[in-house]
Design a protein around this motif. Structure first.
Motif, PDB file in Angstrom:
ATOM      1  N   VAL A  70       0.865  -1.184   0.000  1.00 40.78           N
ATOM      2  CA  VAL A  70       0.000   0.000   0.000  1.00 40.78           C
ATOM      3  C   VAL A  70       0.899   1.231   0.000  1.00 40.78           C
ATOM      4  N   THR A  71       0.771   2.055  -1.012  1.00 44.94           N
ATOM      5  CA  THR A  71       1.649   3.204  -1.149  1.00 44.94           C
ATOM      6  C   THR A  71       1.277   4.315  -0.170  1.00 44.94           C
ATOM      7  N   ALA A  72       2.198   5.247   0.007  1.00 47.60           N
ATOM      8  CA  ALA A  72       1.931   6.397   0.883  1.00 47.60           C
ATOM      9  C   ALA A  72       0.748   7.196   0.360  1.00 47.60           C
ATOM     10  N   GLU A  73       0.634   7.358  -0.951  1.00 53.19           N
ATOM     11  CA  GLU A  73      -0.471   8.116  -1.521  1.00 53.19           C
ATOM     12  C   GLU A  73      -1.798   7.401  -1.280  1.00 53.19           C
ATOM     13  N   GLU A  74      -1.800   6.078  -1.325  1.00 49.32           N
ATOM     14  CA  GLU A  74      -3.025   5.326  -1.039  1.00 49.32           C
ATOM     15  C   GLU A  74      -3.423   5.470   0.428  1.00 49.32           C
ATOM     16  N   LYS A  75      -2.448   5.510   1.312  1.00 51.28           N
ATOM     17  CA  LYS A  75      -2.752   5.709   2.734  1.00 51.28           C
ATOM     18  C   LYS A  75      -3.328   7.102   2.968  1.00 51.28           C
ATOM     19  N   ARG A  76      -2.736   8.098   2.319  1.00 50.73           N
ATOM     20  CA  ARG A  76      -3.257   9.463   2.434  1.00 50.73           C
ATOM     21  C   ARG A  76      -4.685   9.527   1.896  1.00 50.73           C
ATOM     22  N   ALA A  77      -4.932   8.929   0.732  1.00 53.81           N
ATOM     23  CA  ALA A  77      -6.264   8.960   0.124  1.00 53.81           C
ATOM     24  C   ALA A  77      -7.290   8.285   1.033  1.00 53.81           C
ATOM     25  N   PHE A  78      -6.895   7.209   1.691  1.00 51.82           N
ATOM     26  CA  PHE A  78      -7.797   6.518   2.610  1.00 51.82           C
ATOM     27  C   PHE A  78      -8.260   7.456   3.716  1.00 51.82           C
ATOM     28  N   MET A  79      -7.339   8.219   4.277  1.00 53.43           N
ATOM     29  CA  MET A  79      -7.712   9.143   5.351  1.00 53.43           C
ATOM     30  C   MET A  79      -8.489  10.348   4.812  1.00 53.43           C
ATOM     31  N   MET A  80      -8.075  10.867   3.685  1.00 55.85           N
ATOM     32  CA  MET A  80      -8.728  12.053   3.129  1.00 55.85           C
ATOM     33  C   MET A  80     -10.166  11.782   2.689  1.00 55.85           C
ATOM     34  N   ASN A  81     -10.434  10.556   2.237  1.00 58.79           N
ATOM     35  CA  ASN A  81     -11.748  10.234   1.668  1.00 58.79           C
ATOM     36  C   ASN A  81     -12.686   9.535   2.629  1.00 58.79           C
ATOM     37  N   ASN A  82     -12.251   9.327   3.879  1.00 59.44           N
ATOM     38  CA  ASN A  82     -13.088   8.645   4.864  1.00 59.44           C
ATOM     39  C   ASN A  82     -13.842   9.678   5.694  1.00 59.44           C
ATOM     40  N   PRO A  83     -15.176   9.684   5.623  1.00 59.17           N
ATOM     41  CA  PRO A  83     -15.958  10.684   6.375  1.00 59.17           C
ATOM     42  C   PRO A  83     -15.681  10.669   7.874  1.00 59.17           C
ATOM     43  N   ALA A  84     -15.267   9.516   8.402  1.00 63.37           N
ATOM     44  CA  ALA A  84     -15.005   9.421   9.834  1.00 63.37           C
ATOM     45  C   ALA A  84     -13.843  10.303  10.271  1.00 63.37           C
ATOM     46  N   PHE A  85     -12.992  10.666   9.309  1.00 59.17           N
ATOM     47  CA  PHE A  85     -11.807  11.455   9.644  1.00 59.17           C
ATOM     48  C   PHE A  85     -11.940  12.915   9.224  1.00 59.17           C
ATOM     49  N   ALA A  86     -13.133  13.313   8.780  1.00 56.03           N
ATOM     50  CA  ALA A  86     -13.306  14.632   8.168  1.00 56.03           C
ATOM     51  C   ALA A  86     -12.980  15.787   9.107  1.00 56.03           C
ATOM     52  N   GLU A  87     -13.134  15.571  10.416  1.00 58.64           N
ATOM     53  CA  GLU A  87     -12.909  16.661  11.373  1.00 58.64           C
ATOM     54  C   GLU A  87     -11.505  16.661  11.959  1.00 58.64           C
ATOM     55  N   ILE A  88     -10.678  15.729  11.541  1.00 58.85           N
ATOM     56  CA  ILE A  88      -9.286  15.740  12.004  1.00 58.85           C
ATOM     57  C   ILE A  88      -8.570  16.922  11.343  1.00 58.85           C
ATOM     58  N   ASP A  89      -7.857  17.705  12.123  1.00 57.19           N
ATOM     59  CA  ASP A  89      -7.191  18.897  11.585  1.00 57.19           C
ATOM     60  C   ASP A  89      -6.259  18.569  10.426  1.00 57.19           C
ATOM     61  N   ALA A  90      -5.506  17.466  10.549  1.00 53.32           N
ATOM     62  CA  ALA A  90      -4.575  17.096   9.487  1.00 53.32           C
ATOM     63  C   ALA A  90      -5.300  16.826   8.180  1.00 53.32           C
ATOM     64  N   VAL A  91      -6.499  16.244   8.266  1.00 58.70           N
ATOM     65  CA  VAL A  91      -7.293  15.950   7.076  1.00 58.70           C
ATOM     66  C   VAL A  91      -7.915  17.228   6.529  1.00 58.70           C
ATOM     67  N   LYS A  92      -8.472  18.052   7.413  1.00 58.07           N
ATOM     68  CA  LYS A  92      -9.094  19.297   6.963  1.00 58.07           C
ATOM     69  C   LYS A  92      -8.093  20.190   6.222  1.00 58.07           C
ATOM     70  N   ASN A  93      -6.850  20.187   6.700  1.00 57.16           N
ATOM     71  CA  ASN A  93      -5.827  21.063   6.121  1.00 57.16           C
ATOM     72  C   ASN A  93      -4.866  20.339   5.191  1.00 57.16           C
ATOM     73  N   ASP A  94      -5.142  19.052   4.948  1.00 58.26           N
ATOM     74  CA  ASP A  94      -4.311  18.234   4.056  1.00 58.26           C
ATOM     75  C   ASP A  94      -2.828  18.350   4.412  1.00 58.26           C
ATOM     76  N   ARG A  95      -2.523  18.058   5.683  1.00 65.14           N
ATOM     77  CA  ARG A  95      -1.138  18.149   6.150  1.00 65.14           C
ATOM     78  C   ARG A  95      -0.593  16.744   6.413  1.00 65.14           C
ATOM     79  N   PHE A  96       0.047  16.206   5.393  1.00 61.44           N
ATOM     80  CA  PHE A  96       0.656  14.883   5.447  1.00 61.44           C
ATOM     81  C   PHE A  96       2.123  15.011   5.060  1.00 61.44           C
ATOM     82  N   VAL A  97       2.961  14.192   5.669  1.00 64.18           N
ATOM     83  CA  VAL A  97       4.367  14.118   5.285  1.00 64.18           C
ATOM     84  C   VAL A  97       4.760  12.650   5.269  1.00 64.18           C
ATOM     85  N   THR A  98       5.555  12.263   4.287  1.00 62.04           N
ATOM     86  CA  THR A  98       5.930  10.856   4.121  1.00 62.04           C
ATOM     87  C   THR A  98       7.373  10.629   4.542  1.00 62.04           C
ATOM     88  N   LEU A  99       7.573   9.591   5.350  1.00 58.20           N
ATOM     89  CA  LEU A  99       8.908   9.101   5.647  1.00 58.20           C
ATOM     90  C   LEU A  99       9.042   7.708   5.040  1.00 58.20           C
TER      91      LEU A  99
END
Length: 311
Positions: A257-286
């Protein structure tokens, strides 16, 4: 026994026996009569520690890299002359077949508690084991993770293989680079709340108090929201993540599962819509090799700081 002249001559030519070396390895002390000459390392980050110390010529192979898809171009050249003995965790037979005399691994980094490959099961076959310091929490108590965990491994490998000067120079370089670096905070901003997303959709696998990303996040000026989670790498619930509301999500990139797929999972899941990181699209990959103890940790800290404190 009386030594004959030829034997005495041979001993004289061979020179003095190498000094005995003892190092701490988790809850054990391990003594080496001489530096290993047929070493095996497990996992990409442990293998990089061996390579950065110039120990490729003391190795007969490595394990546990291609099975997790963690090998990148930066690493590829370093191991091209070495065989991968096992795609994932090696069996005892694999290590014996390679005629290994040393295994550098960790708990859940090539060994499992109660598994067939442990320091105790390998000892009768003359294979000494040095355990990754970060992983020691799986078999006993240890302090909270810090950069000292990685430095200790470099230092101990230097002692084991008789390259103390090189190990010392590396550690001093890492310390100096980190000391010269300061996260570029704006004013009195509070440390951002950070969540480490390793893997998992039903329940996330993350980094707790004893996993390396906690030390990296803190060095970059942030706070791991799971800092009070008395585990290393382990599973939590999404409800805990939502409740703690991270401002930034650090994605560990490896596996199918790629980093972009993990990000998309969080961004597109309504359960996470109110998380600040999701609202502001703040992701960083290591990359996996950056998030686990090893030579790329300083680079990882700088990457995190750039994401935490954007200009």
């Amino acid at each position: 026994m009386k030594l004959t002249l030829p034997i005495i001559a041979a001993l004289t030519i061979a020179g003095p026996v190498a000094a005995q070396t003892t190092v701490d390895s988790c809850n054990r002390q391990v003594t080496f009569e001489a530096p290993p000459t047929a070493a095996v390392s497990n996992d990409v980050n442990l293998t990089e520690m061996m390579l950065v110390l110039g120990l490729a010529d003391r190795m007969v192979g490595y394990t546990g890299i291609s099975g997790w898809k963690t090998l990148d171009e930066e690493m590829r050249a370093g191991v091209e002359q070495l065989p991968e003995l096992s795609a994932k965790y090696p069996t005892k037979e694999v290590l014996l077949g390679a005629e290994a005399d040393f295994y550098f691994a960790g708990w859940n980094y090539g060994m499992k508690v109660g598994g067939e490959v442990t320091p105790q099961t390998l000892q009768p076959f003359g294979i000494a084991v040095y355990e990754l310091t970060e992983s020691c929490i799986h078999i006993g108590e240890k302090p909270k993770v810090s950069m000292e965990d990685m430095y200790a491994d470099i230092e101990n490998l230097g002692k084991i293989f008789g390259v103390e000067d090189k190990a010392t120079a590396l550690i001093e370089g890492y310390r100096a680079e980190l000391a010269a670096f300061a996260p570029d905070r704006a004013g009195d901003q509070k440390p951002p709340r950070v969540f480490v997303y390793d893997s998992g959709e039903e329940s996330p696998f993350t980094a707790g108090r004893y996993a390396m990303p906690t030390a990296l996040i803190e060095a970059a000026g942030g706070t791991n929201i799971m800092d009070d989670f008395e585990k290393s790498w382990a599973t939590v619930t999404w409800e805990e993540v939502v409740e703690r509301n991270p401002e930034i999500v650090v994605i560990v990139n490896y596996g199918n599962v790629t980093a972009e797929e993990k990000r998309a999972f969080m961004m597109n899941n309504p359960a996470f819509a109110e998380i600040d990181a999701v609202k502001n699209d703040r992701f960083v990959t290591l990359e996996y090799v950056e998030a686990t103890p090893g030579p790329r940790n300083i680079k990882a800290i700088k990457k995190l700081a750039a994401a935490f404190w954007p200009q």
